[in-house]
Design an enzyme around this catalytic site. Structure first.
Site, PDB file in Angstrom:
ATOM      1  N   SER A   1       0.645  -1.322  -0.048  1.00  0.00           N
ATOM      2  CA  SER A   1       0.016   0.124   0.238  1.00  0.00           C
ATOM      3  C   SER A   1       0.843   1.067  -0.063  1.00  0.00           C
ATOM      4  CB  SER A   1      -0.840   0.077   1.234  1.00  0.00           C
ATOM      5  OG  SER A   1      -1.514  -1.138   1.396  1.00  0.00           O
ATOM      6  N   HIS A  33      -2.173  -3.463  -6.801  1.00  0.00           N
ATOM      7  CA  HIS A  33      -2.677  -3.219  -5.261  1.00  0.00           C
ATOM      8  C   HIS A  33      -4.230  -3.224  -5.395  1.00  0.00           C
ATOM      9  CE1 HIS A  33      -3.469   0.393  -2.322  1.00  0.00           C
ATOM     10  NE2 HIS A  33      -3.108  -0.841  -1.702  1.00  0.00           N
ATOM     11  N   ASN A  91      -5.162   6.041  -1.856  1.00  0.00           N
ATOM     12  CA  ASN A  91      -4.851   6.593  -0.618  1.00  0.00           C
ATOM     13  C   ASN A  91      -4.193   7.857  -0.572  1.00  0.00           C
ATOM     14  OD1 ASN A  91      -5.772   3.961   0.463  1.00  0.00           O
ATOM     15  ND2 ASN A  91      -3.564   2.917   0.704  1.00  0.00           N
ATOM     16  N   GLU A 151      -5.153  -1.043  -8.487  1.00  0.00           N
ATOM     17  CA  GLU A 151      -4.367   0.013  -8.972  1.00  0.00           C
ATOM     18  C   GLU A 151      -3.070  -0.685  -9.525  1.00  0.00           C
ATOM     19  OE1 GLU A 151      -4.478   4.044  -6.527  1.00  0.00           O
ATOM     20  OE2 GLU A 151      -3.823   2.415  -5.462  1.00  0.00           O
TER      21      GLU A 151
HETATM   22  P1  NAD Z   1      -1.595  -9.679   7.270  1.00  0.00           P
HETATM   23  O1  NAD Z   1      -0.817  -9.253   8.349  1.00  0.00           O
HETATM   24  O2  NAD Z   1      -3.276  -9.850   7.460  1.00  0.00           O
HETATM   25  O3  NAD Z   1      -0.969 -10.729   6.282  1.00  0.00           O
HETATM   26  C1  NAD Z   1       0.304 -10.777   5.968  1.00  0.00           C
HETATM   27  C2  NAD Z   1       0.673 -12.352   5.984  1.00  0.00           C
HETATM   28  O4  NAD Z   1       2.066 -12.298   5.589  1.00  0.00           O
HETATM   29  C3  NAD Z   1       0.780 -13.071   7.203  1.00  0.00           C
HETATM   30  O5  NAD Z   1       0.097 -14.261   7.241  1.00  0.00           O
HETATM   31  C4  NAD Z   1       2.232 -13.772   7.438  1.00  0.00           C
HETATM   32  O6  NAD Z   1       2.246 -14.983   7.983  1.00  0.00           O
HETATM   33  C5  NAD Z   1       2.881 -13.429   6.146  1.00  0.00           C
HETATM   34  N1  NAD Z   1       4.283 -13.289   6.044  1.00  0.00           N
HETATM   35  C6  NAD Z   1       5.030 -12.524   6.497  1.00  0.00           C
HETATM   36  N2  NAD Z   1       6.260 -12.694   6.428  1.00  0.00           N
HETATM   37  C7  NAD Z   1       6.309 -13.595   5.408  1.00  0.00           C
HETATM   38  C8  NAD Z   1       7.131 -14.068   4.647  1.00  0.00           C
HETATM   39  N3  NAD Z   1       8.614 -13.907   4.913  1.00  0.00           N
HETATM   40  N4  NAD Z   1       7.085 -15.119   3.553  1.00  0.00           N
HETATM   41  C9  NAD Z   1       5.875 -15.460   3.340  1.00  0.00           C
HETATM   42  N5  NAD Z   1       4.758 -14.880   4.291  1.00  0.00           N
HETATM   43  C10 NAD Z   1       5.114 -14.072   5.019  1.00  0.00           C
HETATM   44  O7  NAD Z   1      -1.471  -8.427   6.318  1.00  0.00           O
HETATM   45  P2  NAD Z   1      -2.589  -7.766   4.969  1.00  0.00           P
HETATM   46  O8  NAD Z   1      -3.408  -6.846   5.695  1.00  0.00           O
HETATM   47  O9  NAD Z   1      -3.068  -9.010   4.255  1.00  0.00           O
HETATM   48  O10 NAD Z   1      -1.489  -7.148   4.253  1.00  0.00           O
HETATM   49  C11 NAD Z   1      -0.705  -7.630   3.053  1.00  0.00           C
HETATM   50  C12 NAD Z   1      -0.288  -6.578   2.101  1.00  0.00           C
HETATM   51  O11 NAD Z   1      -1.165  -6.006   1.346  1.00  0.00           O
HETATM   52  C13 NAD Z   1       0.636  -5.437   2.684  1.00  0.00           C
HETATM   53  O12 NAD Z   1       1.546  -5.037   1.915  1.00  0.00           O
HETATM   54  C14 NAD Z   1      -0.473  -4.327   2.981  1.00  0.00           C
HETATM   55  O13 NAD Z   1      -0.021  -3.109   2.790  1.00  0.00           O
HETATM   56  C15 NAD Z   1      -1.187  -4.530   1.555  1.00  0.00           C
HETATM   57  N6  NAD Z   1      -2.624  -4.170   1.720  1.00  0.00           N
HETATM   58  C16 NAD Z   1      -3.411  -4.247   2.820  1.00  0.00           C
HETATM   59  C17 NAD Z   1      -4.850  -3.850   2.620  1.00  0.00           C
HETATM   60  C18 NAD Z   1      -5.490  -3.877   3.813  1.00  0.00           C
HETATM   61  O14 NAD Z   1      -6.537  -2.891   3.955  1.00  0.00           O
HETATM   62  N7  NAD Z   1      -4.983  -4.667   4.865  1.00  0.00           N
HETATM   63  C19 NAD Z   1      -5.289  -3.092   1.426  1.00  0.00           C
HETATM   64  C20 NAD Z   1      -4.763  -3.147   0.395  1.00  0.00           C
HETATM   65  C21 NAD Z   1      -2.986  -3.585   0.487  1.00  0.00           C
END
Ligand code: NAD
Length: 290
Positions: free
Chosen positions: A118, A139, A189, A151
């Site tokens: 993000s 994204h 964002n 995006e």
């Molecule tokens: P989350 O914490 O729910 O999930 C992250 C996952 O990554 C976990 O399951 C964790 O075990 C795994 N992980 C950590 N280190 C790892 C590694 N080395 N190898 C493999 N897996 C690994 O996070 P999320 O909310 O799903 O966000 C994930 C990404 O998406 C981030 O970059 C975030 O910025 C982006 N994003 C989030 C949102 C939102 O609203 N939550 C929206 C758009 C984009």
């Protein structure tokens, strides 16, 4: 040609993206370091597909077929034959850099790499790989199965065939792409969070109460949710971190995070997930906290 997709990270976003790709007909490997998280993701995806069946948007056979397309793994080598990797791991630059460096050692030479970050610079992450020209931002919005937009962000080195392939995939997945350049917080964002931050300033300066600010924007600007309600939904810690990325990345005081937002985060009042933010969610109905 993208046929098989690898998804790194099976949290909130990774599992949602997996659901979208599987219902779109793609075979995929969902990889995570945590086996427990993968188990949880399988349940979440099955539940998500089940809701689509209940609503009549998917039949039982399509649900079974979609689930059969998903392989979960804690072994990086399981990504060896994918055509595209979508990284959706924890929002931490060091973690993502390490992931991409090791992913490059196992995937095919011509595999495309994409990040769902993000806020982290796509160009900087591309520099951690052996193929910056085959790297870009993809994204998805949260929740990925529901939200229409993706995006698409080019890094400075992203080549045209890579961009075209990912754009075509986005459309095949039933999503609508919007192209963005690689600047802090991209488009959604960049516009949404300063609006929310301004709503918090409006509260901070006493121009309106939580209730009057949300009512004003719902009924006066036709927003489906008031900005403070939306902030609680996103998570106030996330709102603050996006404002900090904008403030530092663009060096402009107009992105200064509101001190009241900082105070809520310091208090651990992070919104819905901690049951208290601009509203208190511990009772039957949410009650404004100011
Ligand atoms: P989350 O914490 O729910 O999930 C992250 C996952 O990554 C976990 O399951 C964790 O075990 C795994 N992980 C950590 N280190 C790892 C590694 N080395 N190898 C493999 N897996 C690994 O996070 P999320 O909310 O799903 O966000 C994930 C990404 O998406 C981030 O970059 C975030 O910025 C982006 N994003 C989030 C949102 C939102 O609203 N939550 C929206 C758009 C984009």
């Amino acid at each position: 040609m993208i046929r098989k997709i690898g998804i790194v990270g099976s949290g909130q976003m990774g599992s949602g993206i997996a659901q979208v790709c599987a219902t779109g007909g793609y075979d995929l490997v969902l990889y995570d370091v945590s086996a427990e998280q993968l188990e949880k993701a399988k349940k979440v995806i099955s539940g998500g597909l089940g809701r689509l069946v209940a609503k009549g948007k998917l039949d039982e056979a399509a649900k079974t077929a979609a689930l059969a397309r998903i392989v979960t793994s804690t072994e990086l080598a399981s990504l060896a034959d994918v055509d595209l990797v979508i990284e959706a791991a924890t929002e931490n630059e060091a973690v993502k850099r390490k992931i991409f460096t090791s992913v490059c050692t196992v995937v095919k030479k011509d595999a495309i790499l994409a990040t769902n970050t993000s806020s982290i610079s796509v160009t900087r992450l591309a520099a951690a790989t052996d193929r910056p020209e085959k790297f870009m931002g993809m994204h998805f919005m949260n929740p990925a199965p529901v939200m229409q937009l993706v995006e698409l962000i080019r890094g400075i080195a992203t080549d045209e065939p890579t961009f075209k392939s990912v754009r075509e995939l986005t459309v095949k997945l039933g999503k609508t792409p919007a192209n963005a350049e690689d600047f802090p917080a991209f488009i959604v964002n960049r516009i949404l969070l300063p609006m929310i931050n301004e709503a918090i300033y409006t509260l901070y300066e006493g121009v309106g109460s939580v209730e009057s600010i949300d009512t004003a924007m719902r009924l006066g600007a036709n927003h489906p949710m008031g900005p403070l309600q939306l902030a609680d939904f996103i998570g106030l810690d996330i709102c603050l971190s996006v404002m900090q990325v904008l403030y530092e990345g663009l060096a402009d005081s107009k992105y200064r995070p509101c001190p009241l937002l900082v105070k809520y985060v310091e208090a651990g009042w992070l919104g819905r997930k901690s049951e208290r933010g601009f509203y208190d969610y511990r009772g039957e109905t949410p009650i404004p906290t100011r």
